[in-house]
Scaffold this active site. Structure first.
Site, mmCIF file in Angstrom:
data_model
loop_
_atom_site.group_PDB
_atom_site.id
_atom_site.type_symbol
_atom_site.label_atom_id
_atom_site.label_comp_id
_atom_site.label_asym_id
_atom_site.label_seq_id
_atom_site.Cartn_x
_atom_site.Cartn_y
_atom_site.Cartn_z
ATOM 1 N N LYS A 199 35.987 101.913 34.058
ATOM 2 C CA LYS A 199 36.420 101.429 35.373
ATOM 3 C C LYS A 199 37.651 100.550 35.204
ATOM 4 C CE LYS A 199 35.809 97.958 38.018
ATOM 5 N NZ LYS A 199 37.183 97.852 38.538
ATOM 6 N N GLY A 252 37.756 90.581 30.754
ATOM 7 C CA GLY A 252 38.109 89.953 32.023
ATOM 8 C C GLY A 252 37.782 88.477 31.973
ATOM 9 N N SER A 253 37.499 87.918 33.138
ATOM 10 C CA SER A 253 37.280 86.477 33.212
ATOM 11 C C SER A 253 35.910 86.094 32.651
ATOM 12 C CB SER A 253 37.374 86.026 34.676
ATOM 13 O OG SER A 253 36.398 86.703 35.436
ATOM 14 N N THR A 254 35.814 84.870 32.189
ATOM 15 C CA THR A 254 34.536 84.360 31.673
ATOM 16 C C THR A 254 33.482 84.354 32.782
ATOM 17 O OG1 THR A 254 35.571 83.118 29.904
ATOM 18 C CG2 THR A 254 33.454 82.292 30.662
ATOM 19 N N GLY A 257 32.282 87.767 33.143
ATOM 20 C CA GLY A 257 31.546 88.081 31.912
ATOM 21 C C GLY A 257 30.090 87.638 32.014
ATOM 22 N N GLU A 274 35.188 90.367 26.093
ATOM 23 C CA GLU A 274 36.448 89.738 25.669
ATOM 24 C C GLU A 274 36.927 88.963 26.885
ATOM 25 O OE1 GLU A 274 39.906 88.819 25.419
ATOM 26 O OE2 GLU A 274 40.598 90.896 25.166
ATOM 27 N N CYS A 308 45.011 86.665 27.979
ATOM 28 C CA CYS A 308 43.854 85.800 27.739
ATOM 29 C C CYS A 308 44.129 84.863 26.567
ATOM 30 C CB CYS A 308 42.609 86.636 27.512
ATOM 31 S SG CYS A 308 42.909 88.017 26.426
ATOM 32 N N GLU A 405 41.737 78.070 32.699
ATOM 33 C CA GLU A 405 42.672 79.165 32.453
ATOM 34 C C GLU A 405 43.461 79.451 33.732
ATOM 35 O OE1 GLU A 405 41.004 83.105 31.672
ATOM 36 O OE2 GLU A 405 42.548 83.366 30.142
HETATM 37 P P1 ADP Z 1 40.514 88.691 37.267
HETATM 38 O O1 ADP Z 1 39.843 87.527 37.921
HETATM 39 O O2 ADP Z 1 41.565 88.301 36.328
HETATM 40 O O3 ADP Z 1 40.910 89.792 38.215
HETATM 41 P P2 ADP Z 1 38.016 89.805 36.637
HETATM 42 O O4 ADP Z 1 37.150 89.313 35.547
HETATM 43 O O5 ADP Z 1 37.642 89.505 38.042
HETATM 44 O O6 ADP Z 1 39.453 89.321 36.304
HETATM 45 O O7 ADP Z 1 38.188 91.389 36.544
HETATM 46 C C1 ADP Z 1 38.190 92.135 35.369
HETATM 47 C C2 ADP Z 1 37.476 93.446 35.647
HETATM 48 O O8 ADP Z 1 36.138 93.164 36.033
HETATM 49 C C3 ADP Z 1 38.062 94.291 36.782
HETATM 50 O O9 ADP Z 1 37.966 95.656 36.447
HETATM 51 C C4 ADP Z 1 37.150 93.959 37.938
HETATM 52 O O10 ADP Z 1 37.088 94.982 38.905
HETATM 53 C C5 ADP Z 1 35.811 93.833 37.230
HETATM 54 N N1 ADP Z 1 34.814 93.038 37.943
HETATM 55 C C6 ADP Z 1 35.005 92.004 38.812
HETATM 56 N N2 ADP Z 1 33.824 91.552 39.276
HETATM 57 C C7 ADP Z 1 32.853 92.304 38.699
HETATM 58 C C8 ADP Z 1 31.420 92.329 38.775
HETATM 59 N N3 ADP Z 1 30.762 91.477 39.538
HETATM 60 N N4 ADP Z 1 30.770 93.229 38.016
HETATM 61 C C9 ADP Z 1 31.428 94.089 37.219
HETATM 62 N N5 ADP Z 1 32.766 94.135 37.124
HETATM 63 C C10 ADP Z 1 33.478 93.255 37.842
#
Ligand code: ADP
Length: 501
Positions: A199, A252-254, A257, A274, A308, A405
């Site tokens: 995704k 993606g973001s903590t 995560g 990561e 990151c 961050e």
């Molecule tokens: P940013 O805040 O920098 O956009 P995110 O951590 O929100 O980073 O996004 C990184 C990835 O995680 C994207 O592909 C986003 O669609 C996906 N994402 C965001 N929220 C969720 C969630 N609740 N469950 C699974 N994937 C998610």
């Protein structure tokens, strides 16, 4: 420093690609979302809609997982030899090389980054990752293990281990290096014999979808790689929670995560993460200051600080603090901010309106808490998501701009007096992704490297990546390592086979 937003001057293949609504890749076919919905992706240089994308949701994720399951459990992928798998991955790398210009242009349009950088870094690094991983497909070996078994005296055994693929992998990636993150994830999964549902981030789905076409062109069997664009809270959450997924790999973001970890508890799928960082970049007074200044500017401003591992906390030994800060600020002022398509642009817009708001919000909070901008400090222009490359001083560890961050081109510069007082301060965040050290004293450099709680330490360089070099986080920066041979641990599992002779 001014914003130059040019009209599109893009080649016809790219124009055609973004002109049609893009479908998702499930079981080797390009299909619309089950709901029929689409979502827009925007050009960050103009804020205008760039393309319409099929909006994947739970039903599409389910179809994609079923296809990946079939390709893993009974399909041709699991029956293919490692060498055949390796050849396909290598071929994909060649196809990336053949389409550098097109992929780099898609990346620039969707993400905003400078075309010169997408062309020189993002696409070649992605191709290199696939090539490196292609080699591993034939080298995932078990071992034979002499065993003693004290409670069966006199018995003889032949014991060995097999390294087997984990299975169906859900991969969720961010928008900062869309193609490269896809390669970091797909490369090891495919080399290990896993199948994948990927995704991409909703902000930047285009290069992954073009990659999907190249995956089919390379000849990967149906269902081995499925690509479902969509929003995180819907498609991403459905993938992380899916019971037929054996492992989820997330970048993606903590904050997200942690949601992934919760979502994975249903079937206790394996998880690798990561995540974010707030990396210290330490300049000692005995460093080659010109190199340290240029390197420290690039540590934060590369990819607009949307890394990151960005060196966002600049610790400078007090006697050279003013010189280094002035030098980094001077570099910031020289950065040509503009549309990524302009050949002179070295920094494009941030990826989205939301990111722009987030970075500007941090700048306001920072100033309100007493920080001062010696370069930049605000939004740039009225069109697109541009922000000035910013160097903040008068900062201290208690401030939000030093702890959190920002994920933008904003560095907080802080003086230090000696190594002893520096180390706890450098380690004083919840993150532990990366760090930089600038000094000519090699002994000191390695002592400091050993004391830093970070998954990567760069000495007299920064942002050096290689497919062979593991990358990942200590503390809340993640679980597991990407790249290198370490990443294969995440996609294989060990089976012990014990035979009584
Ligand atoms: P940013 O805040 O920098 O956009 P995110 O951590 O929100 O980073 O996004 C990184 C990835 O995680 C994207 O592909 C986003 O669609 C996906 N994402 C965001 N929220 C969720 C969630 N609740 N469950 C699974 N994937 C998610």
């Amino acid at each position: 420093m001014g914003v130059a937003v040019s009209p599109f001057q893009i080649d016809s293949r790219v124009a055609d690609f973004i002109d049609k609504p893009r479908k998702m890749l499930i079981d080797g076919k390009w299909v619309n979302a089950a709901s029929g919905k689409t979502f827009p992706t925007y050009n960050p240089a103009t804020g205008e809609v760039l393309a319409q994308i099929a909006e994947g949701d739970r039903a599409d994720i389910d179809a994609a997982v079923k296809a990946a399951r079939k390709a893993f459990d009974s399909g041709p992928w699991s029956r293919m030899t490692p060498s055949e798998r390796g050849k396909l991955i290598w071929k994909l790398a060649d196809l990336l090389d053949e389409h550098v210009e097109e992929l780099a242009t898609l990346e620039t349009l969707d993400n905003g980054k400078a075309l010169t950088i997408a062309r020189a870094a993002d696409v070649p690094l992605a191709a290199d990752m696939f090539r490196y991983m292609a080699g591993w497909a034939t080298k995932l070996e078990g071992t034979t293990i002499p065993i003693s078994v004290p409670y069966t005296p006199g018995a003889q055994y032949l014991a060995y281990t097999l390294r087997e693929p984990v299975g169906v992998i859900g991969q969720i990636i961010p928008w900062n290096f869309p193609l490269l993150m896809a390669a970091w994830k797909l490369g090891p999964a495919l080399a290990s014999g896993c199948t994948v549902v990927l995704k991409p981030a909703e902000q930047t789905p285009l290069s992954a979808l073009r990659l999907g076409e190249l995956i089919l062109e390379a000849g990967f069997p149906d269902g081995v790689v499925n690509i479902v664009p969509g929003y995180g809270e819907t498609a991403g959450a459905a993938l992380a929670a899916h019971d037929a997924v054996d492992k989820v790999a997330f970048t993606g973001s903590t904050e997200v995560g942690k949601l992934i970890v919760h979502a994975a508890t249903g079937n206790l799928k394996k998880v690798s993460l990561e995540l974010g960082g707030k990396s210290p970049n330490v300049v000692f007074k005995d460093s080659d200051l010109d190199t340290a200044i240029a390197g420290s500017a690039s540590a934060i401003f590369f990819n607009h600080g949307q890394c990151c591992c960005a060196g966002s906390r600049l610790y400078v030994e007090r006697p050279v603090f003013d010189r280094v800060v002035d030098g980094v600020a001077a570099q910031a002022k020289k950065i040509k901010v503009g549309s990524g398509l302009e050949p002179e642009t070295s920094m494009g817009p941030l990826v989205s309106e939301e990111q722009l708001q987030r970075v500007c919000n941090y700048l306001e909070i920072g100033m309100a808490e007493g920080a001062k901008a010696v370069s930049g400090g605000k939004k740039l222009g009225n069109k697109g998501y541009f922000v000035e490359p910013t160097v903040l001083v008068n900062t201290k560890e208690s401030m939000k701009v030093v702890q959190e961050e920002i994920f933008g081109p904003v560095v907080a510069a802080i003086p230090f007096d000696d190594v002893e007082e520096l180390m706890p301060r450098a380690n004083d965040t919840v993150y532990g992704l990366a760090a930089g050290i600038w000094t000519k004293d090699i002994s000191k450099a390695h002592k400091v490297a050993a004391g830093l709680r970070a998954g990567t330490v760069w000495i007299n360089c920064y942002n050096i990546f290689d497919a062979a070099l593991p990358f990942g986080g200590y503390k809340q920066s993640g679980w597991g390592r990407e790249m290198g041979k370490d990443v294969l641990e995440l996609y294989t599992q060990t089976k012990a086979v014990c035979t009584r002779l």
